[in-house]
Design a protein around this motif. Structure first.
Motif, PDB file in Angstrom:
ATOM      1  N   ARG A 118       0.840  -1.199   0.000  1.00  0.00           N
ATOM      2  CA  ARG A 118       0.000   0.000   0.000  1.00  0.00           C
ATOM      3  C   ARG A 118       0.873   1.247   0.000  1.00  0.00           C
ATOM      4  NH1 ARG A 118      -5.517  -0.551   1.210  1.00  0.00           N
ATOM      5  NH2 ARG A 118      -6.103  -2.705   0.792  1.00  0.00           N
ATOM      6  N   ARG A 119       0.547   2.168  -0.879  1.00  0.00           N
ATOM      7  CA  ARG A 119       1.273   3.434  -0.936  1.00  0.00           C
ATOM      8  C   ARG A 119       0.787   4.364   0.169  1.00  0.00           C
ATOM      9  NH1 ARG A 119       1.425   6.026  -6.629  1.00  0.00           N
ATOM     10  NH2 ARG A 119       2.829   4.260  -6.761  1.00  0.00           N
ATOM     11  N   PRO A 120       1.702   5.021   0.889  1.00  0.00           N
ATOM     12  CA  PRO A 120       1.260   6.012   1.872  1.00  0.00           C
ATOM     13  C   PRO A 120       0.462   7.126   1.188  1.00  0.00           C
ATOM     14  CG  PRO A 120       3.595   5.497   2.161  1.00  0.00           C
ATOM     15  CD  PRO A 120       3.163   4.871   0.860  1.00  0.00           C
ATOM     16  N   ALA A 121      -0.367   7.798   1.954  1.00  0.00           N
ATOM     17  CA  ALA A 121      -1.129   8.930   1.412  1.00  0.00           C
ATOM     18  C   ALA A 121      -0.171   9.986   0.868  1.00  0.00           C
ATOM     19  CB  ALA A 121      -2.010   9.536   2.504  1.00  0.00           C
ATOM     20  N   GLN A 122      -0.594  10.687  -0.189  1.00  0.00           N
ATOM     21  CA  GLN A 122       0.279  11.668  -0.830  1.00  0.00           C
ATOM     22  C   GLN A 122       0.811  12.705   0.152  1.00  0.00           C
ATOM     23  OE1 GLN A 122       1.430  12.121  -4.050  1.00  0.00           O
ATOM     24  NE2 GLN A 122       0.669  10.066  -4.544  1.00  0.00           N
ATOM     25  N   ASP A 123      -0.059  13.154   1.081  1.00  0.00           N
ATOM     26  CA  ASP A 123       0.379  14.202   2.003  1.00  0.00           C
ATOM     27  C   ASP A 123       1.294  13.667   3.108  1.00  0.00           C
ATOM     28  OD1 ASP A 123      -1.463  12.790   3.473  1.00  0.00           O
ATOM     29  OD2 ASP A 123      -2.806  14.488   3.833  1.00  0.00           O
ATOM     30  N   GLU A 124       1.509  12.355   3.144  1.00  0.00           N
ATOM     31  CA  GLU A 124       2.423  11.775   4.122  1.00  0.00           C
ATOM     32  C   GLU A 124       3.796  11.481   3.527  1.00  0.00           C
ATOM     33  OE1 GLU A 124       0.573   8.322   5.743  1.00  0.00           O
ATOM     34  OE2 GLU A 124      -1.138   9.423   6.581  1.00  0.00           O
ATOM     35  N   MET A 125       3.948  11.686   2.214  1.00  0.00           N
ATOM     36  CA  MET A 125       5.224  11.423   1.565  1.00  0.00           C
ATOM     37  C   MET A 125       5.986  12.715   1.320  1.00  0.00           C
ATOM     38  SD  MET A 125       4.570   8.324  -1.178  1.00  0.00           S
ATOM     39  CE  MET A 125       3.262   9.105  -2.129  1.00  0.00           C
ATOM     40  N   THR A 126       7.307  12.618   1.341  1.00  0.00           N
ATOM     41  CA  THR A 126       8.143  13.756   0.996  1.00  0.00           C
ATOM     42  C   THR A 126       8.176  13.918  -0.522  1.00  0.00           C
ATOM     43  OG1 THR A 126      10.175  12.451   0.784  1.00  0.00           O
ATOM     44  CG2 THR A 126       9.592  13.239   2.999  1.00  0.00           C
ATOM     45  N   ASP A 127       8.733  15.045  -0.977  1.00  0.00           N
ATOM     46  CA  ASP A 127       8.858  15.254  -2.421  1.00  0.00           C
ATOM     47  C   ASP A 127       9.689  14.139  -3.054  1.00  0.00           C
ATOM     48  OD1 ASP A 127       7.354  17.544  -2.258  1.00  0.00           O
ATOM     49  OD2 ASP A 127       9.077  18.912  -2.257  1.00  0.00           O
ATOM     50  N   GLY A 128      10.741  13.730  -2.371  1.00  0.00           N
ATOM     51  CA  GLY A 128      11.584  12.659  -2.896  1.00  0.00           C
ATOM     52  C   GLY A 128      10.842  11.339  -2.981  1.00  0.00           C
ATOM     53  N   GLU A 129      10.023  11.060  -1.981  1.00  0.00           N
ATOM     54  CA  GLU A 129       9.245   9.810  -1.991  1.00  0.00           C
ATOM     55  C   GLU A 129       8.190   9.826  -3.085  1.00  0.00           C
ATOM     56  OE1 GLU A 129       9.827   8.959   2.796  1.00  0.00           O
ATOM     57  OE2 GLU A 129       8.003   9.919   2.040  1.00  0.00           O
ATOM     58  N   ARG A 130       7.586  11.008  -3.299  1.00  0.00           N
ATOM     59  CA  ARG A 130       6.607  11.108  -4.389  1.00  0.00           C
ATOM     60  C   ARG A 130       7.291  10.924  -5.743  1.00  0.00           C
ATOM     61  NH1 ARG A 130       3.871  14.738  -0.803  1.00  0.00           N
ATOM     62  NH2 ARG A 130       5.231  16.475  -1.394  1.00  0.00           N
ATOM     63  N   ALA A 131       8.530  11.398  -5.870  1.00  0.00           N
ATOM     64  CA  ALA A 131       9.277  11.217  -7.118  1.00  0.00           C
ATOM     65  C   ALA A 131       9.562   9.732  -7.360  1.00  0.00           C
ATOM     66  CB  ALA A 131      10.579  12.009  -7.077  1.00  0.00           C
ATOM     67  N   VAL A 132       9.901   9.013  -6.286  1.00  0.00           N
ATOM     68  CA  VAL A 132      10.131   7.571  -6.410  1.00  0.00           C
ATOM     69  C   VAL A 132       8.850   6.869  -6.846  1.00  0.00           C
ATOM     70  CG1 VAL A 132      10.597   5.464  -5.102  1.00  0.00           C
ATOM     71  CG2 VAL A 132      12.054   7.461  -4.793  1.00  0.00           C
ATOM     72  N   ALA A 133       7.722   7.256  -6.229  1.00  0.00           N
ATOM     73  CA  ALA A 133       6.436   6.656  -6.586  1.00  0.00           C
ATOM     74  C   ALA A 133       6.110   6.921  -8.051  1.00  0.00           C
ATOM     75  CB  ALA A 133       5.333   7.185  -5.678  1.00  0.00           C
ATOM     76  N   SER A 134       6.414   8.113  -8.525  1.00  0.00           N
ATOM     77  CA  SER A 134       6.146   8.450  -9.928  1.00  0.00           C
ATOM     78  C   SER A 134       7.012   7.618 -10.866  1.00  0.00           C
ATOM     79  CB  SER A 134       6.401   9.942 -10.176  1.00  0.00           C
ATOM     80  OG  SER A 134       5.474  10.738  -9.463  1.00  0.00           O
ATOM     81  N   THR A 135       8.267   7.402 -10.464  1.00  0.00           N
ATOM     82  CA  THR A 135       9.156   6.555 -11.268  1.00  0.00           C
ATOM     83  C   THR A 135       8.605   5.145 -11.366  1.00  0.00           C
ATOM     84  OG1 THR A 135      11.119   7.844 -10.670  1.00  0.00           O
ATOM     85  CG2 THR A 135      11.484   5.579 -11.421  1.00  0.00           C
ATOM     86  N   LEU A 136       8.148   4.610 -10.235  1.00  0.00           N
ATOM     87  CA  LEU A 136       7.569   3.263 -10.232  1.00  0.00           C
ATOM     88  C   LEU A 136       6.307   3.224 -11.083  1.00  0.00           C
ATOM     89  CD1 LEU A 136       7.644   0.381  -9.168  1.00  0.00           C
ATOM     90  CD2 LEU A 136       6.477   1.178  -7.105  1.00  0.00           C
ATOM     91  N   ASP A 137       5.466   4.250 -10.984  1.00  0.00           N
ATOM     92  CA  ASP A 137       4.256   4.316 -11.801  1.00  0.00           C
ATOM     93  C   ASP A 137       4.596   4.290 -13.286  1.00  0.00           C
ATOM     94  OD1 ASP A 137       2.566   4.404  -9.629  1.00  0.00           O
ATOM     95  OD2 ASP A 137       2.340   6.586  -9.664  1.00  0.00           O
ATOM     96  N   ARG A 138       5.622   5.044 -13.669  1.00  0.00           N
ATOM     97  CA  ARG A 138       5.999   5.114 -15.079  1.00  0.00           C
ATOM     98  C   ARG A 138       6.466   3.748 -15.592  1.00  0.00           C
ATOM     99  NH1 ARG A 138       9.111   8.898 -14.535  1.00  0.00           N
ATOM    100  NH2 ARG A 138      11.130   7.839 -14.478  1.00  0.00           N
ATOM    101  N   MET A 139       7.272   3.051 -14.795  1.00  0.00           N
ATOM    102  CA  MET A 139       7.732   1.727 -15.207  1.00  0.00           C
ATOM    103  C   MET A 139       6.568   0.758 -15.317  1.00  0.00           C
ATOM    104  SD  MET A 139      11.419   1.126 -13.346  1.00  0.00           S
ATOM    105  CE  MET A 139      10.788   1.323 -11.673  1.00  0.00           C
ATOM    106  N   ARG A 140       5.657   0.813 -14.350  1.00  0.00           N
ATOM    107  CA  ARG A 140       4.490  -0.066 -14.386  1.00  0.00           C
ATOM    108  C   ARG A 140       3.603   0.247 -15.586  1.00  0.00           C
ATOM    109  NH1 ARG A 140       5.417  -4.534 -11.512  1.00  0.00           N
ATOM    110  NH2 ARG A 140       5.301  -4.293  -9.257  1.00  0.00           N
ATOM    111  N   MET A 141       3.432   1.532 -15.886  1.00  0.00           N
ATOM    112  CA  MET A 141       2.565   1.903 -17.000  1.00  0.00           C
ATOM    113  C   MET A 141       3.145   1.423 -18.324  1.00  0.00           C
ATOM    114  SD  MET A 141      -0.203   3.114 -18.074  1.00  0.00           S
ATOM    115  CE  MET A 141      -0.803   3.744 -16.499  1.00  0.00           C
ATOM    116  N   GLU A 142       4.457   1.518 -18.487  1.00  0.00           N
ATOM    117  CA  GLU A 142       5.077   1.022 -19.712  1.00  0.00           C
ATOM    118  C   GLU A 142       4.804  -0.470 -19.877  1.00  0.00           C
ATOM    119  OE1 GLU A 142       9.131   2.110 -19.180  1.00  0.00           O
ATOM    120  OE2 GLU A 142       8.811   4.223 -19.685  1.00  0.00           O
ATOM    121  N   GLU A 143       4.892  -1.202 -18.782  1.00  0.00           N
ATOM    122  CA  GLU A 143       4.599  -2.629 -18.835  1.00  0.00           C
ATOM    123  C   GLU A 143       3.122  -2.871 -19.156  1.00  0.00           C
ATOM    124  OE1 GLU A 143       5.804  -6.215 -15.956  1.00  0.00           O
ATOM    125  OE2 GLU A 143       4.287  -4.883 -15.083  1.00  0.00           O
TER     126      GLU A 143
END
Length: 206
Positions: free
Chosen positions: A110-135
């Motif tokens: 489970r991903r933490p709520a957006q307001d509970e993540m730092t900018d760096g953590e949100r960037a990591v989540a976005s990177t993971l989303d992009r890789m998953r979306m390509e797949e």
């Protein structure tokens, strides 16, 4: 389409409800630490998890041969996955110099709520989303091209409903319950079973 023995997609907010139970009655282990999500956000680690999910336990040597990487690189990424809680030692494997690894069963990532993540953590989540979306785009292409000749091995559904955010969350949790009901790895799959990708996503239509 969930990857057999790959952790569920980390794309949902934490649920206030108790974790859904598996068929054995045990609660699924929840993973919501941003550091654990960071361990996933690497293409080779996703390939490692996919291989373990489809083929079962492996060593760094066998993974290196299959994935075309050297054992030192594989050992590093295996340690990162272990630290994130996604893989573990495989039981009932012969001892020796090399460890046998298997994907952890019954994870509810489970991903933490957006307001509970730092900018760096949100960037990591976005990177993971992009890789998953390509797949996922590649899986959608395969579905479109191969469904007619799949002999029942490709199934899909689309729908539209009017839901509150709470109802959508309840639908998502019910989907996780359904995944748990049909969750089988290579070690306990029924005769004739094949690894099958499973996916679901919901988004507003207006």
């Amino acid at each position: 389409m969930s990857e057999s023995q790959e952790p569920p997609e980390p794309n949902s907010e934490p649920s206030p409800e108790p974790e859904p139970a598996t068929e054995s009655g045990d609660a699924r282990r929840a993973v919501s630490d941003p550091a654990a999500l960071k361990a996933l956000a690497h293409p080779l680690r996703l390939r490692i998890l996919r291989h373990l999910g489809i083929h079962g336990p492996a060593t760094s040597t066998t993974l290196a041969a299959v994935l075309g990487e050297n054992t030192g690189t594989l050992s590093y990424h295996l340690r990162r996955l272990e630290q994130g809680g996604f893989i573990e030692d495989a039981p009932d494997r012969p001892g020796g110099r090399e460890r046998w690894w298997q994907a952890v069963r019954g994870l509810d990532v489970r991903r933490p709520a957006q307001d509970e993540m730092t900018d760096g953590e949100r960037a990591v989540a976005s990177t993971l989303d992009r890789m998953r979306m390509e797949e996922d785009v590649e899986l959608a292409r395969r579905f479109m091209e191969d469904q007619a000749n799949s002999k029942g091995w490709m199934r899909g559904s689309r729908s539209l409903s009017h839901l509150t955010a709470e109802e959508l969350g309840a639908f998502h949790d019910a989907y996780l319950d359904l995944l748990a009901r049909f969750a089988h790895g290579p070690e306990d799959a029924s005769p004739g079973a094949r690894p099958v990708h499973l996916r679901w996503f919901g988004l507003p239509a207006d």
